[in-house]
Design a protein around this motif. Structure first.
Motif, PDB file in Angstrom:
ATOM      1  N   SER A   1       2.949-118.016 -33.740  1.00  0.00           N
ATOM      2  CA  SER A   1       2.832-118.644 -34.970  1.00  0.00           C
ATOM      3  C   SER A   1       3.795-119.568 -35.405  1.00  0.00           C
ATOM      4  CB  SER A   1       2.928-117.472 -35.991  1.00  0.00           C
ATOM      5  OG  SER A   1       2.685-117.742 -37.311  1.00  0.00           O
ATOM      6  N   GLN A   2       3.337-120.525 -36.370  1.00  0.00           N
ATOM      7  CA  GLN A   2       4.421-121.583 -36.757  1.00  0.00           C
ATOM      8  C   GLN A   2       5.388-121.138 -37.563  1.00  0.00           C
ATOM      9  OE1 GLN A   2       1.847-124.904 -37.943  1.00  0.00           O
ATOM     10  NE2 GLN A   2       1.124-125.460 -35.907  1.00  0.00           N
ATOM     11  N   CYS A   3       6.541-121.964 -37.353  1.00  0.00           N
ATOM     12  CA  CYS A   3       7.688-121.739 -38.422  1.00  0.00           C
ATOM     13  C   CYS A   3       7.616-121.327 -40.011  1.00  0.00           C
ATOM     14  CB  CYS A   3       8.846-122.769 -38.038  1.00  0.00           C
ATOM     15  SG  CYS A   3      10.123-122.964 -39.498  1.00  0.00           S
ATOM     16  N   ALA A   4       6.402-122.343 -40.382  1.00  0.00           N
ATOM     17  CA  ALA A   4       6.150-122.521 -41.575  1.00  0.00           C
ATOM     18  C   ALA A   4       5.526-121.379 -42.233  1.00  0.00           C
ATOM     19  CB  ALA A   4       5.217-123.683 -41.667  1.00  0.00           C
ATOM     20  N   ASN A   5       4.964-120.463 -41.199  1.00  0.00           N
ATOM     21  CA  ASN A   5       4.222-119.054 -41.717  1.00  0.00           C
ATOM     22  C   ASN A   5       5.140-118.069 -41.873  1.00  0.00           C
ATOM     23  OD1 ASN A   5       1.580-120.289 -41.650  1.00  0.00           O
ATOM     24  ND2 ASN A   5       1.563-119.962 -39.599  1.00  0.00           N
ATOM     25  N   PHE A   6       6.513-118.006 -41.163  1.00  0.00           N
ATOM     26  CA  PHE A   6       7.491-117.039 -41.276  1.00  0.00           C
ATOM     27  C   PHE A   6       8.769-117.271 -41.969  1.00  0.00           C
ATOM     28  CE2 PHE A   6       7.547-118.529 -36.754  1.00  0.00           C
ATOM     29  CZ  PHE A   6       8.838-118.843 -36.443  1.00  0.00           C
ATOM     30  N   ARG A   7       9.019-118.713 -42.267  1.00  0.00           N
ATOM     31  CA  ARG A   7      10.184-119.006 -42.750  1.00  0.00           C
ATOM     32  C   ARG A   7      10.749-118.129 -43.988  1.00  0.00           C
ATOM     33  NH1 ARG A   7       9.568-124.083 -43.615  1.00  0.00           N
ATOM     34  NH2 ARG A   7      10.873-124.806 -41.691  1.00  0.00           N
TER      35      ARG A   7
ATOM     36  N   SER B   1      17.569-107.330 -38.550  1.00  0.00           N
ATOM     37  CA  SER B   1      18.642-108.303 -38.668  1.00  0.00           C
ATOM     38  C   SER B   1      18.914-109.065 -37.336  1.00  0.00           C
ATOM     39  CB  SER B   1      20.190-107.829 -38.937  1.00  0.00           C
ATOM     40  OG  SER B   1      20.584-106.904 -38.171  1.00  0.00           O
ATOM     41  N   SER B   2      18.888-108.505 -36.396  1.00  0.00           N
ATOM     42  CA  SER B   2      19.151-109.311 -35.118  1.00  0.00           C
ATOM     43  C   SER B   2      17.734-110.116 -34.718  1.00  0.00           C
ATOM     44  CB  SER B   2      19.552-108.396 -33.789  1.00  0.00           C
ATOM     45  OG  SER B   2      18.272-107.438 -33.657  1.00  0.00           O
ATOM     46  N   TYR B   3      16.515-109.336 -35.094  1.00  0.00           N
ATOM     47  CA  TYR B   3      15.339-110.121 -34.807  1.00  0.00           C
ATOM     48  C   TYR B   3      15.392-111.262 -35.588  1.00  0.00           C
ATOM     49  CZ  TYR B   3      10.128-110.980 -34.993  1.00  0.00           C
ATOM     50  OH  TYR B   3       9.062-111.467 -34.498  1.00  0.00           O
ATOM     51  N   ALA B   4      15.772-111.207 -37.156  1.00  0.00           N
ATOM     52  CA  ALA B   4      15.833-112.354 -38.010  1.00  0.00           C
ATOM     53  C   ALA B   4      16.839-113.488 -37.511  1.00  0.00           C
ATOM     54  CB  ALA B   4      16.389-111.918 -39.515  1.00  0.00           C
ATOM     55  N   LYS B   5      17.835-113.061 -37.020  1.00  0.00           N
ATOM     56  CA  LYS B   5      18.915-114.140 -36.416  1.00  0.00           C
ATOM     57  C   LYS B   5      18.263-114.860 -35.104  1.00  0.00           C
ATOM     58  CE  LYS B   5      23.179-115.628 -37.000  1.00  0.00           C
ATOM     59  NZ  LYS B   5      23.502-115.926 -38.163  1.00  0.00           N
ATOM     60  N   THR B   6      17.394-114.147 -34.345  1.00  0.00           N
ATOM     61  CA  THR B   6      16.871-114.819 -33.275  1.00  0.00           C
ATOM     62  C   THR B   6      15.909-115.942 -33.799  1.00  0.00           C
ATOM     63  OG1 THR B   6      17.313-113.124 -31.696  1.00  0.00           O
ATOM     64  CG2 THR B   6      15.514-114.638 -31.275  1.00  0.00           C
TER      65      THR B   6
ATOM     66  N   GLU C   1      15.580-117.416 -36.675  1.00  0.00           N
ATOM     67  CA  GLU C   1      16.323-118.531 -37.388  1.00  0.00           C
ATOM     68  C   GLU C   1      16.876-119.681 -36.419  1.00  0.00           C
ATOM     69  OE1 GLU C   1      19.983-116.964 -39.304  1.00  0.00           O
ATOM     70  OE2 GLU C   1      18.536-115.851 -40.786  1.00  0.00           O
ATOM     71  N   GLY C   2      17.061-119.482 -35.086  1.00  0.00           N
ATOM     72  CA  GLY C   2      17.286-120.094 -34.329  1.00  0.00           C
ATOM     73  C   GLY C   2      16.068-121.119 -33.823  1.00  0.00           C
ATOM     74  N   ILE C   3      15.034-120.592 -33.977  1.00  0.00           N
ATOM     75  CA  ILE C   3      13.718-121.243 -33.714  1.00  0.00           C
ATOM     76  C   ILE C   3      12.961-122.120 -35.125  1.00  0.00           C
ATOM     77  CG2 ILE C   3      11.351-120.828 -33.114  1.00  0.00           C
ATOM     78  CD1 ILE C   3      12.171-118.265 -31.698  1.00  0.00           C
ATOM     79  N   CYS C   4      13.481-121.299 -36.167  1.00  0.00           N
ATOM     80  CA  CYS C   4      12.997-121.871 -37.452  1.00  0.00           C
ATOM     81  C   CYS C   4      13.992-122.054 -38.325  1.00  0.00           C
ATOM     82  CB  CYS C   4      11.857-120.915 -38.036  1.00  0.00           C
ATOM     83  SG  CYS C   4      11.025-121.214 -39.623  1.00  0.00           S
ATOM     84  N   PRO C   5      14.492-123.233 -38.557  1.00  0.00           N
ATOM     85  CA  PRO C   5      15.617-123.680 -39.528  1.00  0.00           C
ATOM     86  C   PRO C   5      15.171-123.390 -41.112  1.00  0.00           C
ATOM     87  CG  PRO C   5      14.635-125.525 -38.399  1.00  0.00           C
ATOM     88  CD  PRO C   5      14.091-124.405 -37.976  1.00  0.00           C
ATOM     89  N   SER C   6      16.104-123.338 -41.983  1.00  0.00           N
ATOM     90  CA  SER C   6      15.559-123.060 -43.066  1.00  0.00           C
ATOM     91  C   SER C   6      14.853-124.481 -43.798  1.00  0.00           C
ATOM     92  CB  SER C   6      16.972-122.910 -44.304  1.00  0.00           C
ATOM     93  OG  SER C   6      17.858-123.841 -43.997  1.00  0.00           O
TER      94      SER C   6
END
Length: 317
Positions: free
Chosen positions: A197-203, A214-219, A221-226
């Motif tokens: 899925s694309q970043c726009a769908n899970f940002r 939390s660790s999954y979210a951190k990972t 974030e490295g793929i999908c910047p704010s």
């Protein structure tokens, strides 16, 4: 009831039954008209998935996005023209749905061997099944005989396809509108055990929600910047992304659902127990998924003299 009335009633009953039966799909629809149809589709899908595993998920999704709009009629394949607007630019399709070229390739091969016989809608349905099988998932008998639509509906595509932002109640409603139970909705959602899925769908989920590991979210974030990177991709299933298994449900138990709509299936609601059941029992998920896919493939198909057999899946004859 008199003997005459009884015979008339029986006649009308049988006429109705035969009419219904004649309008139904059948597994051997191309047995004589195009006997190599299924093997041709299977070989093309296997080749495409071997080149890129993600294509398996894409072809499965293509079938889903076709059937949920107007029924399984290949309306999603129609290109826009100066006088025609199709479904490819719908919110859930544009820059997202893929696999069109694979379908084009299959259609080309079948037009050479069996011109004007195999519908684009049937190709999409069989390709979805073969994609799941190619990635280690269950098989099912695809009923055949669908015909292709000459219309499409951008408005229905925008309204009927589930968005990644939906809450559980909305998801249940969207699937119920197509005749699916909540259990079947959970089973079909298990398709997210493959694909990306694309970043726009899970940002929004990774930066704003608390029911995420939390660790999954951190990972993520490295793929999908704010900000930016909307088209950056990540796997729905971070553990076995190219295997059609039940890891998707196990991930939900650990708050590792990628989309908001994914985690809604296990978030203290009515579908929690079903997610748990599928996480514990792969065979049950496989069986229920196959059953739900058969049901989805029967959504409002065009049969008989309705629609047409397109010679080019991207445009009406």
């Amino acid at each position: 009831m008199s003997g005459l009335n009884l015979k008339l009633s029986l006649f009308f009953f049988l006429s109705c039954v035969l009419g219904i039966v004649s309008a139904q799909l059948s597994s051997d629809f191309y047995a004589t008209s195009c006997p190599l149809a299924l093997t041709t589709i299977k070989a093309a899908v296997a080749s495409a998935v071997l080149q890129e595993a993600r294509m398996g998920a894409s072809l499965l999704r293509l079938h889903f996005h076709d059937c949920f709009v107007q029924g399984c009629d290949a309306s999603i394949l129609l290109d826009d023209t100066s006088t025609f607007t199709g479904e490819k630019t719908a919110f859930q399709n544009v820059n997202s749905v893929r696999g069109y070229d694979v379908i084009d390739n299959i259609k080309y091969q079948l037009e050479v061997s069996c011109p004007g016989v195999v519908s684009c809608a049937d190709i999409v349905a069989v390709a979805a099944r073969d994609s799941v099988v190619a990635l280690g998932g269950p098989s099912w008998t695809v009923q055949l005989g669908r015909r292709d639509s000459t219309t499409a509906s951008l408005s229905s595509a925008n309204s009927d396809l589930p968005a990644p932002s939906l809450d559980l109640s909305a998801l249940i409603t969207v699937f119920a509108n197509k005749g699916f139970t909540a259990k079947e909705m959970v089973a079909l959602s298990g398709a997210h055990t493959i694909g990306k899925s694309q970043c726009a769908n899970f940002r929004t989920r990774i930066y704003n929600e608390t029911n995420i590991d939390s660790s999954y979210a951190k990972t993520l974030e490295g793929i999908c910047p704010s900000v930016g990177g909307d088209s950056n991709l990540t796997n729905f299933d971070p553990t076995t992304p190219d295997s059609f298994d039940n890891a998707y449900f196990k991930n939900l138990l650990g708050n590792k659902g990628l989309l908001h709509s994914d985690q809604q299936l296990f978030n203290g609601g009515s579908t929690d127990s079903q997610v748990t059941a599928y996480s514990d029992n792969l065979a049950s998920f496989r069986d229920d998924f196959a059953y739900a896919m058969i049901k989805m493939g029967n959504l409002n198909p065009l049969v008989g003299s309705n629609g047409q057999i397109r010679t080019n899946c991207r445009k009406v004859n």
